[in-house]
Design a protein around this motif. Structure first.
Motif, PDB file in Angstrom:
ATOM      1  N   LEU A 338     100.622  47.308  37.190  1.00  0.00           N
ATOM      2  CA  LEU A 338      99.472  46.618  37.757  1.00  0.00           C
ATOM      3  C   LEU A 338      99.785  46.049  39.143  1.00  0.00           C
ATOM      4  CD1 LEU A 338      98.171  44.788  34.557  1.00  0.00           C
ATOM      5  CD2 LEU A 338      97.088  46.705  35.738  1.00  0.00           C
ATOM      6  N   ALA A 339     101.010  45.575  39.333  1.00  0.00           N
ATOM      7  CA  ALA A 339     101.399  45.067  40.656  1.00  0.00           C
ATOM      8  C   ALA A 339     101.372  46.183  41.693  1.00  0.00           C
ATOM      9  CB  ALA A 339     102.788  44.439  40.582  1.00  0.00           C
ATOM     10  N   SER A 340     101.829  47.374  41.304  1.00  0.00           N
ATOM     11  CA  SER A 340     101.793  48.511  42.227  1.00  0.00           C
ATOM     12  C   SER A 340     100.357  48.903  42.554  1.00  0.00           C
ATOM     13  CB  SER A 340     102.546  49.698  41.616  1.00  0.00           C
ATOM     14  OG  SER A 340     102.528  50.814  42.477  1.00  0.00           O
ATOM     15  N   MET A 341      99.477  48.905  41.548  1.00  0.00           N
ATOM     16  CA  MET A 341      98.073  49.218  41.796  1.00  0.00           C
ATOM     17  C   MET A 341      97.435  48.193  42.722  1.00  0.00           C
ATOM     18  SD  MET A 341      96.355  50.692  38.291  1.00  0.00           S
ATOM     19  CE  MET A 341      94.950  51.285  39.255  1.00  0.00           C
ATOM     20  N   ALA A 342      97.760  46.915  42.516  1.00  0.00           N
ATOM     21  CA  ALA A 342      97.212  45.869  43.369  1.00  0.00           C
ATOM     22  C   ALA A 342      97.668  46.052  44.816  1.00  0.00           C
ATOM     23  CB  ALA A 342      97.639  44.496  42.853  1.00  0.00           C
ATOM     24  N   ALA A 343      98.954  46.398  44.990  1.00  0.00           N
ATOM     25  CA  ALA A 343      99.463  46.634  46.346  1.00  0.00           C
ATOM     26  C   ALA A 343      98.743  47.816  46.990  1.00  0.00           C
ATOM     27  CB  ALA A 343     100.969  46.887  46.297  1.00  0.00           C
ATOM     28  N   GLY A 344      98.494  48.858  46.216  1.00  0.00           N
ATOM     29  CA  GLY A 344      97.764  50.000  46.749  1.00  0.00           C
ATOM     30  C   GLY A 344      96.360  49.636  47.167  1.00  0.00           C
ATOM     31  N   VAL A 357      95.905  59.589  58.389  1.00  0.00           N
ATOM     32  CA  VAL A 357      96.205  59.982  57.022  1.00  0.00           C
ATOM     33  C   VAL A 357      97.292  59.125  56.371  1.00  0.00           C
ATOM     34  CG1 VAL A 357      97.081  61.879  55.582  1.00  0.00           C
ATOM     35  CG2 VAL A 357      95.408  62.351  57.383  1.00  0.00           C
ATOM     36  N   PRO A 358      98.381  58.751  57.075  1.00  0.00           N
ATOM     37  CA  PRO A 358      99.400  57.920  56.416  1.00  0.00           C
ATOM     38  C   PRO A 358      98.843  56.621  55.844  1.00  0.00           C
ATOM     39  CG  PRO A 358     100.270  58.815  58.450  1.00  0.00           C
ATOM     40  CD  PRO A 358      98.813  59.156  58.433  1.00  0.00           C
ATOM     41  N   ALA A 359      97.834  56.036  56.518  1.00  0.00           N
ATOM     42  CA  ALA A 359      97.248  54.795  56.035  1.00  0.00           C
ATOM     43  C   ALA A 359      96.431  55.004  54.770  1.00  0.00           C
ATOM     44  CB  ALA A 359      96.366  54.178  57.116  1.00  0.00           C
ATOM     45  N   TYR A 360      96.133  56.248  54.442  1.00  0.00           N
ATOM     46  CA  TYR A 360      95.459  56.546  53.182  1.00  0.00           C
ATOM     47  C   TYR A 360      96.466  56.994  52.117  1.00  0.00           C
ATOM     48  CZ  TYR A 360      92.134  58.317  49.791  1.00  0.00           C
ATOM     49  OH  TYR A 360      91.425  58.515  48.633  1.00  0.00           O
ATOM     50  N   VAL A 361      97.432  57.805  52.507  1.00  0.00           N
ATOM     51  CA  VAL A 361      98.368  58.369  51.528  1.00  0.00           C
ATOM     52  C   VAL A 361      99.255  57.291  50.919  1.00  0.00           C
ATOM     53  CG1 VAL A 361     100.328  59.922  51.215  1.00  0.00           C
ATOM     54  CG2 VAL A 361      98.347  60.667  52.536  1.00  0.00           C
ATOM     55  N   LEU A 362      99.746  56.354  51.744  1.00  0.00           N
ATOM     56  CA  LEU A 362     100.637  55.314  51.209  1.00  0.00           C
ATOM     57  C   LEU A 362      99.941  54.473  50.140  1.00  0.00           C
ATOM     58  CD1 LEU A 362     103.283  53.788  51.142  1.00  0.00           C
ATOM     59  CD2 LEU A 362     102.479  52.427  53.105  1.00  0.00           C
ATOM     60  N   PRO A 363      98.751  53.929  50.393  1.00  0.00           N
ATOM     61  CA  PRO A 363      98.070  53.208  49.307  1.00  0.00           C
ATOM     62  C   PRO A 363      97.746  54.090  48.106  1.00  0.00           C
ATOM     63  CG  PRO A 363      97.077  52.673  51.432  1.00  0.00           C
ATOM     64  CD  PRO A 363      98.015  53.816  51.664  1.00  0.00           C
ATOM     65  N   LEU A 364      97.428  55.366  48.367  1.00  0.00           N
ATOM     66  CA  LEU A 364      97.118  56.274  47.264  1.00  0.00           C
ATOM     67  C   LEU A 364      98.335  56.450  46.363  1.00  0.00           C
ATOM     68  CD1 LEU A 364      95.138  58.274  45.926  1.00  0.00           C
ATOM     69  CD2 LEU A 364      96.075  60.043  47.438  1.00  0.00           C
ATOM     70  N   LEU A 366     100.874  54.352  45.986  1.00  0.00           N
ATOM     71  CA  LEU A 366     101.115  53.100  45.268  1.00  0.00           C
ATOM     72  C   LEU A 366     100.135  52.929  44.106  1.00  0.00           C
ATOM     73  CD1 LEU A 366     101.760  50.634  48.227  1.00  0.00           C
ATOM     74  CD2 LEU A 366     103.416  51.328  46.493  1.00  0.00           C
ATOM     75  N   THR A 367      98.882  53.252  44.352  1.00  0.00           N
ATOM     76  CA  THR A 367      97.856  53.074  43.323  1.00  0.00           C
ATOM     77  C   THR A 367      98.064  54.024  42.159  1.00  0.00           C
ATOM     78  OG1 THR A 367      96.257  52.376  45.009  1.00  0.00           O
ATOM     79  CG2 THR A 367      95.370  53.057  42.873  1.00  0.00           C
ATOM     80  N   THR A 368      98.279  55.300  42.447  1.00  0.00           N
ATOM     81  CA  THR A 368      98.441  56.270  41.364  1.00  0.00           C
ATOM     82  C   THR A 368      99.775  56.113  40.641  1.00  0.00           C
ATOM     83  OG1 THR A 368      99.156  57.895  43.012  1.00  0.00           O
ATOM     84  CG2 THR A 368      96.871  57.975  42.316  1.00  0.00           C
ATOM     85  N   ALA A 369     100.818  55.704  41.371  1.00  0.00           N
ATOM     86  CA  ALA A 369     102.088  55.420  40.702  1.00  0.00           C
ATOM     87  C   ALA A 369     101.911  54.260  39.726  1.00  0.00           C
ATOM     88  CB  ALA A 369     103.167  55.093  41.735  1.00  0.00           C
ATOM     89  N   GLY A 370     101.241  53.210  40.190  1.00  0.00           N
ATOM     90  CA  GLY A 370     100.987  52.077  39.312  1.00  0.00           C
ATOM     91  C   GLY A 370     100.133  52.459  38.115  1.00  0.00           C
ATOM     92  N   PHE A 371      99.174  53.346  38.344  1.00  0.00           N
ATOM     93  CA  PHE A 371      98.309  53.795  37.260  1.00  0.00           C
ATOM     94  C   PHE A 371      99.117  54.537  36.192  1.00  0.00           C
ATOM     95  CE2 PHE A 371      95.492  57.120  35.479  1.00  0.00           C
ATOM     96  CZ  PHE A 371      94.564  56.297  34.852  1.00  0.00           C
ATOM     97  N   ALA A 372     100.010  55.419  36.611  1.00  0.00           N
ATOM     98  CA  ALA A 372     100.838  56.161  35.654  1.00  0.00           C
ATOM     99  C   ALA A 372     101.741  55.216  34.866  1.00  0.00           C
ATOM    100  CB  ALA A 372     101.674  57.203  36.390  1.00  0.00           C
ATOM    101  N   ALA A 441      85.149  48.762  48.877  1.00  0.00           N
ATOM    102  CA  ALA A 441      85.271  49.303  47.524  1.00  0.00           C
ATOM    103  C   ALA A 441      86.647  49.003  46.933  1.00  0.00           C
ATOM    104  CB  ALA A 441      85.016  50.813  47.535  1.00  0.00           C
ATOM    105  N   PHE A 442      87.689  49.160  47.735  1.00  0.00           N
ATOM    106  CA  PHE A 442      89.024  48.911  47.203  1.00  0.00           C
ATOM    107  C   PHE A 442      89.366  47.426  47.159  1.00  0.00           C
ATOM    108  CE2 PHE A 442      89.593  53.452  47.935  1.00  0.00           C
ATOM    109  CZ  PHE A 442      90.213  53.802  46.745  1.00  0.00           C
ATOM    110  N   ALA A 443      88.684  46.605  47.948  1.00  0.00           N
ATOM    111  CA  ALA A 443      88.840  45.159  47.782  1.00  0.00           C
ATOM    112  C   ALA A 443      88.301  44.742  46.415  1.00  0.00           C
ATOM    113  CB  ALA A 443      88.105  44.421  48.898  1.00  0.00           C
TER     114      ALA A 443
END
Length: 471
Positions: A338-344, A357-364, A366-372, A441-443
């Protein structure tokens, strides 16, 4: 006590492979047909809104049947119901491949979805019968990996099959894979334990719950442009049916669902967290394509390539996350995810789109890693916390929470995204407006993750007070 809870069987890897294949098949069925929609619209001379029901019919069938099949598995045997479910999925796939009309194809997809509901509901429940308890985390992680692989593989596999052999090939492929899954399950899944004669099945409760879920899922998945009054009417209908379901259950001598289950430590919170987190996961799929194409100006092929980073990360982290659960406990790993998803989400909401693109891929990532990581920990915590005779129902409820989160996220977060752009339609929004919609949306997504994280604290205190558990 079941020996499998404490000792590894020589057949354990094959049992786990059987469950992983069933999970792969059910998730593949969700995503493989999407890429064929333009072809189907042309073949059947139908509108895009009409052919969307090829996807929606499957989703609605899965959502409405989950709890019912989970309960049936607990009452009549999870192995035999799993085999029946795979068989129904194969039948639905064959009927879909042979369809001569769009209506026939949609009906076949309903059959296919009913089989997929069995596989989704019982794969996690059968982990307790198939692997030692000390390995349940890595088993859940593997199932999460296979779900992500199926979701990611569907569009590319489906596109290749349609291009080479035509649209029926996608359903013939799932039928063939289903036959392999059936052979594995029949050969390797442990036999159902002998139990006393099951209690009578709560048919009125099952019908009311399925109807309430169908009305809600339909309201959330209606195509854009549908009159708002219809959506509102369906939501009101779902509330009325849910109220009727509650009234029936509290009076039933053998209810489909005992509501006291939700008051058990960690169970109700696990369902709620799964729903919230999947709303956020769906946000990446709903908002991502528009942000990449409209705000960053990427070509369709590049959009697809960037979008695959999410499922790829989830697939790679599923098994390691499960191993971490077995070693460190689900609670700590749950919070890490959950902390990783929040950071994403913070990255999505705060990084300017001018960084590209890097500003999208890095949060993506973090978010998907946290989700897994979250999925592996939460699934393990919830499913292993209940008695074996209730695992089918609990696994089904957990999968239902996931599906409801996904369908709610697609509708609600899409609406938040559009409203935040300030434009009358997405077609009228410029790059800056699209980027603003992504940030907002992501906020909101970050707030949902924060609520989920707060839920991890209450069960800890409750368990510590009663049992003196270590936080």
């Amino acid at each position: 006590m079941n020996q499998l809870s404490t000792r590894t069987s020589p057949d354990t890897p094959w049992r786990l492979a059987s469950l992983a294949l069933a999970m792969l098949l059910s998730s593949l069925g969700t995503s493989i047909a999407n890429v064929a929609l333009p072809t189907l619209a042309r073949e059947f001379a139908a509108s895009f809104q009409a052919v969307q029901w090829v996807v929606l019919a499957y989703l609605l069938a899965v959502t409405t049947a989950l709890v019912v099949v989970g309960r049936l598995g607990d009452q009549f045997g999870r192995r035999r119901l799993m085999l029946a479910g795979i068989g129904v999925f194969v039948l639905g796939s064959a009927l879909a491949a042979a369809s001569g009309s769009l209506a026939w194809l949609m009906a076949a997809r309903v059959v296919q979805g009913l089989g997929a509901a069995v596989m989704m509901a019982l794969s996690m429940a059968l982990v307790g019968d198939a692997v030692p308890k000390s390995q349940s985390g890595r088993a859940m992680g593997l199932l999460g990996t296979m779900s992500a692989v199926g979701t990611a593989l569907g569009p590319s596999l489906g596109g290749g099959l349609v291009a080479a052999f035509g649209w029926p090939a996608i359903f013939l492929a799932t039928a063939a894979l289903g036959l392999v899954a059936f052979a594995f399950a029949a050969r390797h899944l442990p036999a159902d334990a002998r139990t006393a004669a099951p209690a009578s099945f709560d048919l009125p409760g099952a019908a009311l719950l399925a109807s309430a879920l169908a009305a809600y899922a339909l309201a959330m998945t209606l195509p854009h442009g549908t009159p708002g009054t219809l959506r509102l009417a369906l939501l009101l209908l779902s509330l009325v049916l849910a109220g009727a379901f509650f009234a029936v259950e509290v009076r039933s001598p053998a209810p489909l669902l005992r509501f006291a289950l939700f008051r058990e430590p960690g169970i109700g919170a696990g369902f709620a967290m799964a729903a919230l987190v999947n709303v956020v996961a769906m946000t990446t799929l709903v908002v991502g394509p528009f942000h990449l194409a409209r705000a960053l100006g990427l070509a369709p092929a590049a959009v697809g390539l960037v979008m695959t980073a999410g499922p790829a990360v989830a697939a790679l982290l599923g098994v390691p996350a499960g191993r971490a659960v077995d070693r460190f406990g689900s609670r700590r790993v749950l919070r890490l995810g959950l902390a990783s998803m929040a950071a994403g989400c913070v990255g999505f909401a705060a990084l300017p789109f001018s960084l590209g693109v890097p500003a999208y891929v890095l949060p993506l990532v973090l978010t998907t890693a946290g989700f897994a990581i979250f999925q592996a920990a939460n699934n393990t915590a919830v499913v292993t916390a209940v008695a074996p005779e209730r695992r089918g129902l609990v696994s089904a409820l957990l999968t239902l929470a996931r599906n409801l989160g996904l369908v709610t996220g697609a509708s609600a977060m899409g609406a938040v995204f559009l409203a935040a752009t300030g434009a009358a339609s997405l077609a009228a929004a410029d790059a800056a407006a699209i980027a603003k919609g992504t940030h907002v949306a992501f906020a909101v997504g970050g707030l949902l993750v924060a609520i989920a994280f707060a839920m991890t604290l209450a069960p800890v205190r409750a368990a510590a007070a009663v049992q003196g558990e270590r936080a």
